[in-house]
Motif scaffolding. Structure first.
Motif, mmCIF file in Angstrom:
data_model
loop_
_atom_site.group_PDB
_atom_site.id
_atom_site.type_symbol
_atom_site.label_atom_id
_atom_site.label_comp_id
_atom_site.label_asym_id
_atom_site.label_seq_id
_atom_site.Cartn_x
_atom_site.Cartn_y
_atom_site.Cartn_z
ATOM 1 N N GLU A 1 6.739 -6.888 -16.414
ATOM 2 C CA GLU A 1 5.349 -7.299 -16.498
ATOM 3 C C GLU A 1 5.116 -8.716 -15.995
ATOM 4 O O GLU A 1 4.120 -8.995 -15.322
ATOM 5 C CB GLU A 1 4.861 -7.171 -17.940
ATOM 6 C CG GLU A 1 3.356 -7.338 -18.078
ATOM 7 C CD GLU A 1 2.881 -7.078 -19.494
ATOM 8 O OE1 GLU A 1 3.562 -7.549 -20.429
ATOM 9 O OE2 GLU A 1 1.862 -6.406 -19.678
ATOM 10 N N LYS A 2 6.037 -9.634 -16.260
ATOM 11 C CA LYS A 2 5.847 -11.033 -15.893
ATOM 12 C C LYS A 2 5.785 -11.216 -14.389
ATOM 13 O O LYS A 2 4.980 -11.982 -13.867
ATOM 14 C CB LYS A 2 6.965 -11.891 -16.492
ATOM 15 C CG LYS A 2 6.812 -13.379 -16.191
ATOM 16 C CD LYS A 2 7.906 -14.183 -16.852
ATOM 17 C CE LYS A 2 7.750 -15.661 -16.535
ATOM 18 N NZ LYS A 2 8.828 -16.474 -17.143
ATOM 19 N N GLU A 3 6.663 -10.519 -13.657
ATOM 20 C CA GLU A 3 6.725 -10.726 -12.222
ATOM 21 C C GLU A 3 6.046 -9.615 -11.425
ATOM 22 O O GLU A 3 5.512 -9.851 -10.354
ATOM 23 C CB GLU A 3 8.187 -10.857 -11.774
ATOM 24 C CG GLU A 3 8.865 -12.122 -12.287
ATOM 25 C CD GLU A 3 10.230 -12.330 -11.658
ATOM 26 O OE1 GLU A 3 10.636 -11.472 -10.852
ATOM 27 O OE2 GLU A 3 10.871 -13.339 -11.957
ATOM 28 N N ILE B 1 1.255 0.550 -10.242
ATOM 29 C CA ILE B 1 1.003 0.986 -8.873
ATOM 30 C C ILE B 1 0.128 2.226 -8.942
ATOM 31 O O ILE B 1 0.376 3.123 -9.749
ATOM 32 C CB ILE B 1 2.318 1.304 -8.125
ATOM 33 C CG1 ILE B 1 3.033 -0.005 -7.742
ATOM 34 C CG2 ILE B 1 2.061 2.126 -6.876
ATOM 35 C CD1 ILE B 1 4.331 0.207 -6.993
ATOM 36 N N SER B 2 -0.907 2.281 -8.108
ATOM 37 C CA SER B 2 -1.801 3.429 -8.069
ATOM 38 C C SER B 2 -1.696 4.124 -6.724
ATOM 39 O O SER B 2 -1.614 3.470 -5.677
ATOM 40 C CB SER B 2 -3.253 2.994 -8.309
ATOM 41 O OG SER B 2 -3.425 2.511 -9.626
ATOM 42 N N VAL C 1 -1.750 3.964 -1.236
ATOM 43 C CA VAL C 1 -0.907 3.350 -2.258
ATOM 44 C C VAL C 1 -1.347 1.903 -2.422
ATOM 45 O O VAL C 1 -1.450 1.158 -1.436
ATOM 46 C CB VAL C 1 0.585 3.411 -1.864
ATOM 47 C CG1 VAL C 1 1.450 2.775 -2.956
ATOM 48 C CG2 VAL C 1 1.018 4.840 -1.598
ATOM 49 N N SER C 2 -1.629 1.490 -3.652
ATOM 50 C CA SER C 2 -2.084 0.119 -3.885
ATOM 51 C C SER C 2 -1.363 -0.484 -5.086
ATOM 52 O O SER C 2 -0.986 0.219 -6.021
ATOM 53 C CB SER C 2 -3.602 0.087 -4.116
ATOM 54 O OG SER C 2 -3.965 0.907 -5.205
ATOM 55 N N TYR C 3 -1.183 -1.812 -5.015
ATOM 56 C CA TYR C 3 -0.505 -2.562 -6.078
ATOM 57 C C TYR C 3 -1.288 -3.831 -6.337
ATOM 58 O O TYR C 3 -1.741 -4.508 -5.404
ATOM 59 C CB TYR C 3 0.921 -2.886 -5.644
ATOM 60 C CG TYR C 3 1.589 -3.980 -6.463
ATOM 61 C CD1 TYR C 3 2.131 -3.711 -7.718
ATOM 62 C CD2 TYR C 3 1.673 -5.286 -5.981
ATOM 63 C CE1 TYR C 3 2.734 -4.695 -8.469
ATOM 64 C CE2 TYR C 3 2.279 -6.283 -6.725
ATOM 65 C CZ TYR C 3 2.808 -5.988 -7.963
ATOM 66 O OH TYR C 3 3.399 -6.975 -8.712
ATOM 67 N N ASN C 4 -1.482 -4.168 -7.610
ATOM 68 C CA ASN C 4 -2.195 -5.385 -7.980
ATOM 69 C C ASN C 4 -1.448 -6.098 -9.106
ATOM 70 O O ASN C 4 -0.992 -5.460 -10.050
ATOM 71 C CB ASN C 4 -3.617 -5.064 -8.439
ATOM 72 C CG ASN C 4 -4.492 -4.564 -7.308
ATOM 73 O OD1 ASN C 4 -4.996 -5.346 -6.507
ATOM 74 N ND2 ASN C 4 -4.660 -3.249 -7.231
ATOM 75 N N SER D 1 4.510 -15.353 -3.242
ATOM 76 C CA SER D 1 4.298 -14.231 -4.151
ATOM 77 C C SER D 1 3.257 -13.282 -3.550
ATOM 78 O O SER D 1 2.301 -13.721 -2.916
ATOM 79 C CB SER D 1 3.828 -14.720 -5.522
ATOM 80 O OG SER D 1 2.564 -15.356 -5.407
ATOM 81 N N ILE D 2 3.487 -11.995 -3.752
ATOM 82 C CA ILE D 2 2.530 -10.986 -3.312
ATOM 83 C C ILE D 2 1.727 -10.534 -4.526
ATOM 84 O O ILE D 2 2.288 -10.028 -5.491
ATOM 85 C CB ILE D 2 3.247 -9.787 -2.670
ATOM 86 C CG1 ILE D 2 3.934 -10.234 -1.376
ATOM 87 C CG2 ILE D 2 2.272 -8.664 -2.382
ATOM 88 C CD1 ILE D 2 4.683 -9.120 -0.683
ATOM 89 N N LYS D 3 0.418 -10.746 -4.474
ATOM 90 C CA LYS D 3 -0.431 -10.364 -5.599
ATOM 91 C C LYS D 3 -1.041 -8.980 -5.434
ATOM 92 O O LYS D 3 -1.443 -8.359 -6.415
ATOM 93 C CB LYS D 3 -1.529 -11.410 -5.796
ATOM 94 C CG LYS D 3 -0.990 -12.727 -6.342
ATOM 95 C CD LYS D 3 -2.104 -13.592 -6.882
ATOM 96 C CE LYS D 3 -1.550 -14.815 -7.607
ATOM 97 N NZ LYS D 3 -2.624 -15.626 -8.212
ATOM 98 N N ASN D 4 -1.151 -8.533 -4.215
ATOM 99 C CA ASN D 4 -1.661 -7.185 -3.996
ATOM 100 C C ASN D 4 -1.247 -6.692 -2.619
ATOM 101 O O ASN D 4 -1.032 -7.495 -1.701
ATOM 102 C CB ASN D 4 -3.187 -7.131 -4.142
ATOM 103 C CG ASN D 4 -3.891 -8.048 -3.157
ATOM 104 O OD1 ASN D 4 -3.993 -7.737 -1.977
ATOM 105 N ND2 ASN D 4 -4.375 -9.186 -3.650
ATOM 106 N N PHE D 5 -1.098 -5.403 -2.512
ATOM 107 C CA PHE D 5 -0.908 -4.794 -1.195
ATOM 108 C C PHE D 5 -1.417 -3.362 -1.234
ATOM 109 O O PHE D 5 -1.552 -2.755 -2.294
ATOM 110 C CB PHE D 5 0.566 -4.847 -0.758
ATOM 111 C CG PHE D 5 1.475 -3.900 -1.492
ATOM 112 C CD1 PHE D 5 2.310 -4.358 -2.501
ATOM 113 C CD2 PHE D 5 1.515 -2.542 -1.170
ATOM 114 C CE1 PHE D 5 3.155 -3.493 -3.170
ATOM 115 C CE2 PHE D 5 2.360 -1.666 -1.840
ATOM 116 C CZ PHE D 5 3.183 -2.139 -2.843
#
Length: 242
Positions: free
Chosen positions: A182-184, A189-190, A205-208, A223-227
Motif C-alpha cells: 500500500e505504501k509504494e 489496478i482496474s 488497464v489503469s493504475y492510480n 515515481s509513477i502515480k498513474n498509468f
C-alpha cells in the motif's frame, strides 16, 4: 418439490390459427444443496409477469420455447473467500454471486451473466483481492445480450452474416494489492471494458496511486502515480502515465 405457477397465457391469431404462449414462473426460492457448493434458484414471491431476476419457463403450441435460470451461487471457502479492502485480509462467511442464464435452443443459444456482490480472494492466496462487475458469456447463435455495448471503433466480429456478437465481456475487474504494497504501490489496478472474442482482446488497464510507485535509474529517482494502456481488438490504441 419445485412449484411453478402459470403467470399468463397469450393468444394471437396468425394465418387463421390460434397460437399461445404460456409462461411458468418458479414460485418461491429453491435451494439445491451439495457437499460444498450451494445453488439457490430465485423465484417469484407471488404470481405475476416473470422478470430476468427470476427462474421461469416459456412454452408455446410447439412445445418448449425458452428458459431463464436466475440463481445465487454460494462458493465453498476452499475455493474463494470474502475479502476486506480496508484491512486487506480475508473475512468470515462465504462468497455469493448472482448468475442468470437465458437458453432458447440448447447450449448453442446460451447467454450467461454474473455479478460479484463483494470483493473476494482465492483461498490459500488471500493477500490479493479481486472484484468483478457484469460478466457476460454470450455463446448464442440466435440472440444478443441487450446490455452488451461494443466500444466506438469496434469492428464487429460477425462471420456468418447473422449480425450477432459472441464472446466474453467484463465491465470491470479490480485487483486489490496486499497491505504491504500500500505504501509504494497505492490501492488497486482496474481493467475496464474487457472484451474477448475471435477478434482478440479489447480493454483498458489503469493504475492510480496517491504516493506513486518509486523507481531508481542510476542517480535519478522518480515515481509513477498513474498509468493506462488501451487495446482494441488486439491493437494498441493509446497509453499514458503521470
Amino acid at each position: 418439490e419445485i412449484l411453478f405457477g402459470v403467470s399468463g397465457v397469450r393468444f394471437t391469431k396468425k394465418g387463421g390459427l390460434m397460437s399461445n404462449e404460456i409462461k411458468a414462473v418458479l414460485l418461491g426460492d429453491f435451494t439445491i444443496p451439495a457437499k460444498n457448493w450451494t445453488i439457490k434458484l430465485n423465484g417469484a414471491p407471488a404470481m405475476g409477469v416473470p422478470s430476468s431476476s427470476q427462474t421461469y419457463l416459456v412454452f408455446d403450441c410447439n412445445g418448449f420455447k425458452q428458459v431463464n435460470v436466475n440463481a445465487d451461487i454460494i462458493f465453498p471457502r476452499n475455493v474463494i473467500v470474502p475479502y476486506d479492502t480496508a484491512t486487506h485480509k480475508a473475512t468470515d462467511g462465504r462468497v455469493s454471486m448472482n448468475a442468470s442464464a437465458l437458453i432458447s435452443s440448447g447450449f448453442r443459444d446460451l447467454i450467461l451473466t454474473a455479478n460479484g456482490n463483494a470483493p473476494f480472494a482465492v483461498a490459500g492466496f488471500e493477500k490479493f483481492g479481486f472484484g468483478l462487475t457484469n460478466l457476460v458469456v454470450d455463446m448464442s447463435d440466435l440472440s444478443d445480450n441487450t446490455s452488451m455495448q461494443l466500444p466506438a471503433g469496434y469492428s464487429h466480429p460477425d462471420r456468418d452474416g447473422s449480425g450477432r456478437w459472441r464472446g466474453v465481456a467484463l465491465q470491470n475487474l479490480t485487483v486489490y494489492f496486499p497491505k504491504e504494497f500500500e505504501k509504494e504501490w497505492g490501492t488497486d489496478i482496474s481493467i475496464n471494458g474487457v472484451i474477448v472474442d475471435n477478434t482478440g482482446f479489447t480493454g483498458k488497464v489503469s493504475y492510480n496511486s496517491a504516493t506513486g510507485l518509486m523507481f531508481t535509474a542510476q542517480k535519478w529517482q522518480y515515481s509513477i502515480k498513474n498509468f493506462n494502456i488501451e487495446f482494441l481488438q488486439n491493437k494498441f490504441v493509446s497509453g499514458g502515465f503521470g
